[in-house]
Design an enzyme around this catalytic site. Structure first.
Site, mmCIF file in Angstrom:
data_model
loop_
_atom_site.group_PDB
_atom_site.id
_atom_site.type_symbol
_atom_site.label_atom_id
_atom_site.label_comp_id
_atom_site.label_asym_id
_atom_site.label_seq_id
_atom_site.Cartn_x
_atom_site.Cartn_y
_atom_site.Cartn_z
ATOM 1 N N HIS A 196 -15.852 -9.858 40.611
ATOM 2 C CA HIS A 196 -17.023 -9.223 41.228
ATOM 3 C C HIS A 196 -18.225 -10.131 41.113
ATOM 4 O O HIS A 196 -18.313 -10.942 40.182
ATOM 5 C CB HIS A 196 -17.320 -7.847 40.594
ATOM 6 C CG HIS A 196 -17.395 -7.865 39.110
ATOM 7 N ND1 HIS A 196 -16.275 -7.870 38.306
ATOM 8 C CD2 HIS A 196 -18.449 -7.895 38.257
ATOM 9 C CE1 HIS A 196 -16.651 -7.895 37.034
ATOM 10 N NE2 HIS A 196 -17.963 -7.928 36.986
ATOM 11 N N HIS B 207 -22.332 -9.957 40.839
ATOM 12 C CA HIS B 207 -23.514 -9.110 40.643
ATOM 13 C C HIS B 207 -24.629 -9.610 41.560
ATOM 14 O O HIS B 207 -24.912 -10.813 41.603
ATOM 15 C CB HIS B 207 -24.051 -9.248 39.210
ATOM 16 C CG HIS B 207 -23.128 -8.737 38.151
ATOM 17 N ND1 HIS B 207 -23.297 -7.516 37.554
ATOM 18 C CD2 HIS B 207 -22.038 -9.295 37.565
ATOM 19 C CE1 HIS B 207 -22.348 -7.343 36.629
ATOM 20 N NE2 HIS B 207 -21.576 -8.409 36.625
ATOM 21 N N ASP C 179 -24.196 -0.793 40.972
ATOM 22 C CA ASP C 179 -23.719 -0.829 39.594
ATOM 23 C C ASP C 179 -24.164 0.458 38.885
ATOM 24 O O ASP C 179 -25.308 0.902 39.043
ATOM 25 C CB ASP C 179 -24.305 -2.063 38.889
ATOM 26 C CG ASP C 179 -23.607 -2.394 37.577
ATOM 27 O OD1 ASP C 179 -23.029 -3.482 37.484
ATOM 28 O OD2 ASP C 179 -23.643 -1.558 36.664
ATOM 29 N N ASN D 187 -19.293 -13.417 36.314
ATOM 30 C CA ASN D 187 -18.719 -13.714 35.002
ATOM 31 C C ASN D 187 -17.195 -13.839 35.080
ATOM 32 O O ASN D 187 -16.542 -13.018 35.726
ATOM 33 C CB ASN D 187 -19.071 -12.595 34.019
ATOM 34 C CG ASN D 187 -20.581 -12.416 33.861
ATOM 35 O OD1 ASN D 187 -21.324 -13.392 33.864
ATOM 36 N ND2 ASN D 187 -21.035 -11.181 33.737
HETATM 37 P P1 AMP Z 1 -19.078 -7.753 34.062
HETATM 38 O O1 AMP Z 1 -19.680 -7.727 32.695
HETATM 39 O O2 AMP Z 1 -19.492 -8.958 34.871
HETATM 40 O O3 AMP Z 1 -17.580 -7.577 34.041
HETATM 41 O O4 AMP Z 1 -19.720 -6.543 34.824
HETATM 42 C C1 AMP Z 1 -19.148 -5.279 34.943
HETATM 43 C C2 AMP Z 1 -20.188 -4.390 35.567
HETATM 44 O O5 AMP Z 1 -19.541 -3.283 36.140
HETATM 45 C C3 AMP Z 1 -21.256 -3.849 34.614
HETATM 46 O O6 AMP Z 1 -22.544 -4.206 35.104
HETATM 47 C C4 AMP Z 1 -21.032 -2.334 34.647
HETATM 48 O O7 AMP Z 1 -22.238 -1.626 34.576
HETATM 49 C C5 AMP Z 1 -20.348 -2.150 35.979
HETATM 50 N N1 AMP Z 1 -19.448 -1.006 36.097
HETATM 51 C C6 AMP Z 1 -18.439 -0.685 35.256
HETATM 52 N N2 AMP Z 1 -17.765 0.389 35.730
HETATM 53 C C7 AMP Z 1 -18.386 0.744 36.891
HETATM 54 C C8 AMP Z 1 -18.165 1.765 37.858
HETATM 55 N N3 AMP Z 1 -17.188 2.660 37.708
HETATM 56 N N4 AMP Z 1 -18.988 1.814 38.938
HETATM 57 C C9 AMP Z 1 -19.980 0.921 39.083
HETATM 58 N N5 AMP Z 1 -20.231 -0.067 38.207
HETATM 59 C C10 AMP Z 1 -19.457 -0.154 37.127
#
Ligand code: AMP
Ligand code: ZN
Length: 136
Positions: free
Chosen positions: A101, A103, A32, A88
């Site tokens: 996705h 986490h 992340d 989420n």
């Molecule tokens: P969510 O809030 O569950 O949709 O999580 C999205 C996650 O994606 C967050 O923890 C961000 O930090 C991560 N994120 C967003 N864009 C990128 C990216 N280009 N590469 C890696 N992580 C990302």
């Protein structure tokens, strides 16, 4: 199917570089970019599904097997003290990227991060009504 305007589709399919920890036919696991803790990773299916509701059942099954493998390896390598799996669905639930996705968040004693909620105190009747709403 991959969606051309979806950033996680593009990352999962290698069109945008990422810190990849693991890859197979169906998934890519990346670090992340805004980690909650050291090693915070995301499991991305290569096929587009906006969320759990859209995720095909076969992938829903295999994603948890992969999460376990990653959790075991990351715990060994990072020597973390615990691990949160977070997933989420929908804006109300904190989803910011509309591509399913999971986490994987390594936890370290005293890391100061919180994944928490305020516990309610429902009466037995309330619990019973909710149970009926879901189970019957
Ligand atoms: P969510 O809030 O569950 O949709 O999580 C999205 C996650 O994606 C967050 O923890 C961000 O930090 C991560 N994120 C967003 N864009 C990128 C990216 N280009 N590469 C890696 N992580 C990302
Ligand atoms: Zn996508």
């Amino acid at each position: 199917m991959k969606k051309d305007d979806c950033i996680f589709c593009r990352i999962a399919n290698g069109e945008i570089p990422s810190k990849t920890l693991y890859e197979d036919r169906d998934f890519r696991v990346i670090l992340d970019l805004g980690p909650a803790t050291k090693g915070h990773a995301l499991i991305l299916p290569k096929e587009h599904a906006a969320d759990l509701y859209e995720l095909p059942e076969e992938l829903a099954a295999s994603v948890f097997v992969l999460a376990k493998k990653m959790a075991v390896r990351m715990t060994e390598r990072l020597q973390c003290d615990g691990m949160n799996l977070v997933q989420n669905n929908g804006e109300a639930a904190g989803q910011t990227v509309s591509h399913f996705h999971v986490h994987i968040i390594p936890r370290y004693a005293g890391d100061g991060q919180k994944i928490s909620w305020v516990p309610g105190k429902p009466a037995q009747e309330e619990l019973e009504a909710v149970k009926r709403q879901i189970a019957e």
